[in-house]
Design a protein around this motif. Structure first.
Motif, PDB file in Angstrom:
ATOM      1  N   GLY A 180      10.942   2.666  -3.054  1.00 49.43           N
ATOM      2  CA  GLY A 180       9.516   2.900  -2.909  1.00 49.43           C
ATOM      3  C   GLY A 180       9.191   4.382  -2.864  1.00 49.43           C
ATOM      4  N   VAL A 181       7.914   4.702  -2.689  1.00 53.29           N
ATOM      5  CA  VAL A 181       7.461   6.090  -2.610  1.00 53.29           C
ATOM      6  C   VAL A 181       6.475   6.232  -1.459  1.00 53.29           C
ATOM      7  CG1 VAL A 181       7.812   6.654  -5.055  1.00 53.29           C
ATOM      8  CG2 VAL A 181       5.658   5.613  -4.330  1.00 53.29           C
ATOM      9  N   GLY A 237      10.673   1.240   6.125  1.00 53.98           N
ATOM     10  CA  GLY A 237       9.289   0.803   6.200  1.00 53.98           C
ATOM     11  C   GLY A 237       9.029  -0.337   5.243  1.00 53.98           C
ATOM     12  N   THR A 238       7.766  -0.617   5.026  1.00 51.59           N
ATOM     13  CA  THR A 238       7.390  -1.702   4.116  1.00 51.59           C
ATOM     14  C   THR A 238       6.371  -1.236   3.083  1.00 51.59           C
ATOM     15  OG1 THR A 238       5.631  -2.426   5.620  1.00 51.59           O
ATOM     16  CG2 THR A 238       7.796  -3.461   5.880  1.00 51.59           C
ATOM     17  N   PHE A 239       6.114   0.059   3.023  1.00 50.80           N
ATOM     18  CA  PHE A 239       5.058   0.570   2.156  1.00 50.80           C
ATOM     19  C   PHE A 239       5.625   1.203   0.877  1.00 50.80           C
ATOM     20  CE2 PHE A 239       3.308   0.400   6.391  1.00 50.80           C
ATOM     21  CZ  PHE A 239       2.006  -0.049   6.198  1.00 50.80           C
ATOM     22  N   GLY A 240       4.727   1.397  -0.086  1.00 50.45           N
ATOM     23  CA  GLY A 240       5.080   2.144  -1.297  1.00 50.45           C
ATOM     24  C   GLY A 240       5.985   1.449  -2.285  1.00 50.45           C
ATOM     25  N   LYS A 279      10.893   9.600  -9.845  1.00 47.13           N
ATOM     26  CA  LYS A 279      12.222   9.764 -10.449  1.00 47.13           C
ATOM     27  C   LYS A 279      13.305   9.566  -9.398  1.00 47.13           C
ATOM     28  CE  LYS A 279      15.209  12.656 -13.256  1.00 47.13           C
ATOM     29  NZ  LYS A 279      15.319  13.797 -14.184  1.00 47.13           N
ATOM     30  N   GLN A 280      13.092  10.132  -8.213  1.00 49.62           N
ATOM     31  CA  GLN A 280      14.071   9.979  -7.142  1.00 49.62           C
ATOM     32  C   GLN A 280      14.228   8.515  -6.748  1.00 49.62           C
ATOM     33  OE1 GLN A 280      16.040  12.200  -6.107  1.00 49.62           O
ATOM     34  NE2 GLN A 280      16.932  11.355  -4.237  1.00 49.62           N
ATOM     35  N   ALA A 281      13.121   7.770  -6.722  1.00 47.87           N
ATOM     36  CA  ALA A 281      13.181   6.348  -6.380  1.00 47.87           C
ATOM     37  C   ALA A 281      14.008   5.595  -7.410  1.00 47.87           C
ATOM     38  CB  ALA A 281      11.773   5.765  -6.303  1.00 47.87           C
ATOM     39  N   PRO A 334       0.812  -1.219   0.000  1.00 46.44           N
ATOM     40  CA  PRO A 334       0.000   0.000   0.000  1.00 46.44           C
ATOM     41  C   PRO A 334       0.846   1.270   0.000  1.00 46.44           C
ATOM     42  CG  PRO A 334      -0.882  -1.587   1.566  1.00 46.44           C
ATOM     43  CD  PRO A 334       0.447  -2.136   1.106  1.00 46.44           C
ATOM     44  N   LEU A 335       0.290   2.317  -0.602  1.00 44.47           N
ATOM     45  CA  LEU A 335       0.946   3.633  -0.674  1.00 44.47           C
ATOM     46  C   LEU A 335       0.338   4.540   0.389  1.00 44.47           C
ATOM     47  CD1 LEU A 335       2.655   5.864  -2.075  1.00 44.47           C
ATOM     48  CD2 LEU A 335       0.741   6.145  -3.681  1.00 44.47           C
TER      49      LEU A 335
END
Length: 213
Positions: A195-196, A205-208, A102-104, A29-30
């Motif tokens: 991730g984002v 974390g574990t998201f995005g 883009k940063q990711a 999830p984001l």
């Protein structure tokens, strides 16, 4: 005696601009947390040394949740559960900052030890829009957090969470510097190791997290 100088021919390859669309699909999830106008005003007032009213405004979980979203279309005037439900029913659209993707991609390559400098990668491809539309299931999440300096204070944050999400990212790249396959690989690396959004993989974390479909 003056030294003899030799002419050096510098070959500058012609630019080869191409366009593509990278479709990414969320693996986790984001969590979205846009700065609300209220929060920005409080920061500005503090920097301008304006007197702060005593006490705190009553917390409004639903309004806080709605304000964390990047609304592309259909933001409700009434920040209530009913207002949000009506917005969804009427086709509300949400976005996320293009710079995050883009940063990711760039930092994912850096973390993987890819032998291309981040400076070169920054100029090799671009996402020419401010926000990327995110499609998915939006809901409100509640989290306990610690805020403040040395003596942290417990607080409850209400933010948006988007599950089963996907996005189409318009990418412009210089094929003389980077290939389409390499662009795709960059986004896959970024989705896996960075991730984002909030509590993303890059921030322990574990998201995005996401992958290219």
């Amino acid at each position: 005696m003056a030294k003899k100088t030799e002419a050096v021919n510098v070959v500058i390859p012609s630019i080869d601009i191409r366009n593509t669309v990278i479709r990414v699909v969320g693996d986790t999830p984001l969590i979205v947390h846009k700065w609300s106008e209220k929060a920005k005003k409080e920061i500005l007032d503090k920097q301008m040394k304006k007197a702060k009213a005593k006490g705190h405004d009553a917390k409004d979980p639903v309004a806080d949740f709605i304000d964390t979203l990047y609304w592309l279309e259909g933001e409700p005037e009434e920040k209530t559960e009913e207002g949000f439900a009506n917005a969804i029913a009427n086709g509300a659209r949400f976005g996320f900052p293009a710079t995050a993707f883009k940063q990711a991609a760039i930092m994912g390559a850096y973390r993987a030890g890819v032998g291309i400098s981040t400076t070169v990668m920054k100029g090799a491809f671009h996402i020419n829009c401010e926000y990327i539309e995110i499609k998915g299931n939006v809901s409100m999440r509640e989290d306990m957090v610690k805020v403040g300096g040395i003596s942290k204070v417990a607080d409850i944050r209400y933010r948006a969470q988007i599950e089963n999400w996907s996005a189409n990212i318009p990418v412009k790249y210089n094929a003389g510097v980077i290939s389409l396959e390499q662009v795709v690989n960059l986004f896959n690396l970024g989705g896996f190791s960075c991730g984002v959004g909030e509590w993303r993989t890059e921030r322990d974390g574990t998201f995005g997290s996401f992958h290219v479909e």
